[in-house]
Scaffold this active site. Structure first.
Site, PDB file in Angstrom:
ATOM      1  N   HIS A   1       2.237   0.426   6.545  1.00 21.32           N
ATOM      2  CA  HIS A   1       3.074   0.127   5.253  1.00 21.32           C
ATOM      3  C   HIS A   1       3.823  -1.059   5.461  1.00 21.32           C
ATOM      4  O   HIS A   1       4.490  -1.167   6.457  1.00 21.32           O
ATOM      5  CB  HIS A   1       3.693   1.023   4.587  1.00 21.32           C
ATOM      6  CG  HIS A   1       3.229   2.289   3.984  1.00 21.32           C
ATOM      7  ND1 HIS A   1       2.139   2.173   2.867  1.00 21.32           N
ATOM      8  CD2 HIS A   1       3.263   3.545   3.975  1.00 21.32           C
ATOM      9  CE1 HIS A   1       1.727   3.224   2.414  1.00 21.32           C
ATOM     10  NE2 HIS A   1       2.180   4.247   2.995  1.00 21.32           N
TER      11      HIS A   1
ATOM     12  N   CYS B   1      -0.321  -4.801   3.535  1.00 15.51           N
ATOM     13  CA  CYS B   1      -0.310  -5.379   2.127  1.00 15.51           C
ATOM     14  C   CYS B   1       0.380  -6.627   1.908  1.00 15.51           C
ATOM     15  O   CYS B   1       1.177  -6.628   2.785  1.00 15.51           O
ATOM     16  CB  CYS B   1       0.026  -4.485   1.211  1.00 15.51           C
ATOM     17  SG  CYS B   1      -0.977  -2.776   1.184  1.00 15.51           S
TER      18      CYS B   1
ATOM     19  N   ARG C   1      -4.529  -8.509   1.512  1.00 18.89           N
ATOM     20  CA  ARG C   1      -3.963  -7.943   2.957  1.00 18.89           C
ATOM     21  C   ARG C   1      -3.986  -9.202   3.823  1.00 18.89           C
ATOM     22  O   ARG C   1      -4.214 -10.366   3.661  1.00 18.89           O
ATOM     23  CB  ARG C   1      -5.144  -7.154   3.671  1.00 18.89           C
ATOM     24  CG  ARG C   1      -5.814  -5.781   2.634  1.00 18.89           C
ATOM     25  CD  ARG C   1      -4.634  -4.772   3.021  1.00 18.89           C
ATOM     26  NE  ARG C   1      -5.018  -3.615   2.379  1.00 18.89           N
ATOM     27  CZ  ARG C   1      -4.750  -3.181   1.191  1.00 18.89           C
ATOM     28  NH1 ARG C   1      -4.117  -4.044   0.271  1.00 18.89           N
ATOM     29  NH2 ARG C   1      -5.332  -2.257   0.667  1.00 18.89           N
TER      30      ARG C   1
END
Length: 260
Positions: free
Chosen positions: A163, A237, A246
Site C-alpha cells: 500500500h 499505486c 502503478r
C-alpha cells in the site's frame, strides 16, 4: 396609528422555516463529523494498527529465526529452501507455521509472513507475506509477494506489492528511491541484497509485464530488462490516494550472505 396584524399562518410558516433550517444544519454538521471520523480512521487509525501489527510480526520472525539458529547452529547444507524447519514462519503472531519445500524452492502458505523487506533509504523494515490479498496481507501493513513469481535469491523476478496510503502504507515513499539504492530481503537463512537500477514512474494498473520473470513494461517497452537475471520488483499505486496507475521499482541481485 394602525398596528399591523400578523396572520397566524405566517407565523407558522416562519416557525416551520426556522425548524427546517435548524434541522438541515444539524444534519450537515452530523454528516461532517461522520466524514471527519472516517477520514481519521482511514488515514490515522488503520496506519497505527497496521504498523504495530507489522512490527510485532517482524519481531516474531526474528525471534523464531534466532531460536532456530541456536537450536541447530551447524545444520549441514542450510540454505534458503533447503530445510522446511529453517524457514518456517509466524503468521499473525509468534506461533510458528511450517512452509513446504520442493527441491530448493521455498513455498510459503497463502498469507504467511516468511521474510522481511529492508529499505535503508526509506527507513523501512516490514514483513513479506505470500499473496497480495488486501484483507489478509496488504491491509495488515505487510508487503505481499505476487504468487507465481520467484522467491528471494532465485533466478527470475521476485515481485512485491504494498500500500502507498492507509493500512501501514509501507510503500508511501517508494518514489524517493534512487538508482543504486539497496533493497534487502531477509529470510531465516540468508540476506539477499538487490541494487535499484531501473524505475518506472507510472504505468497501467493492468501492466502485467512488470512482474514477469524478465520484467519489462508492456505499456512502455523502453522500461525493463531484456535478459534473464535475478530481479526484484516493488509495485504500488500512483499517484497518492488513487489506484488508477502503478509505479514499479526494479533491482538486480548483487550479493547473498548467510544470515548471522
Amino acid at each position: 396609528m394602525r398596528v399591523p396584524v400578523v396572520q397566524q399562518h405566517r407565523r407558522r410558516r416562519r416557525a416551520l422555516r426556522r425548524r427546517v433550517l435548524w434541522t438541515g444544519g444539524e444534519v450537515l454538521v452530523t454528516a461532517g463529523v461522520v466524514l471527519l471520523l472516517l477520514v481519521v480512521q482511514q488515514l490515522w487509525w488503520t496506519n497505527r494498527e497496521a504498523r504495530r501489527g507489522a512490527e510485532r510480526q517482524v519481531q516474531a520472525l526474528e525471534r523464531q529465526w534466532g531460536a532456530s539458529t541456536s537450536a541447530s547452529p551447524a545444520t549441514p547444507g542450510a540454505r534458503d529452501g533447503g530445510s522446511p524447519a529453517a524457514d518456517s514462519t509466524a503468521s499473525g503472531g509468534s506461533s510458528p507455521r511450517r512452509t513446504t519445500t520442493t527441491g530448493n524452492t521455498l513455498t510459503p502458505r497463502p498469507s504467511q509472513a516468511y521474510a522481511i523487506l529492508v529499505i535503508p533509504r526509506l527507513h523501512l523494515r516490514v514483513p513479506i507475506a505470500e499473496g497480495v490479498s488486501k484483507r489478509n496481507v496488504l491491509d495488515k501493513g505487510y508487503v505481499g509477494h505476487y504468487p507465481g513469481t520467484q522467491q528471494p535469491g532465485q533466478e527470475g523476478n521476485f515481485a512485491l506489492a504494498g500500500h502507498r496510503n492507509t493500512h501501514g502504507e509501507p510503500f508511501r515513499y517508494l518514489p524517493r528511491l534512487r538508482l543504486k539504492d539497496t533493497v534487502q530481503v531477509e529470510t531465516g537463512t540468508a540476506v539477499y541484497t538487490y541494487t535499484v537500477d531501473k524505475i518506472l514512474p507510472r504505468t497501467s494498473a493492468a501492466d502485467s509485464g512488470v512482474i514477469r520473470p524478465i520484467p519489462r513494461s508492456l505499456v512502455k517497452p523502453s522500461y525493463g530488462y531484456r535478459t534473464p537475471g535475478h530481479y526484484i520488483t516493488l509495485t504500488t499505486c500512483t499517484p497518492e490516494f488513487t489506484s488508477r496507475y502503478r509505479m514499479a521499482v526494479w533491482g538486480t541481485l548483487t550479493s547473498t550472505r548467510p544470515r548471522a
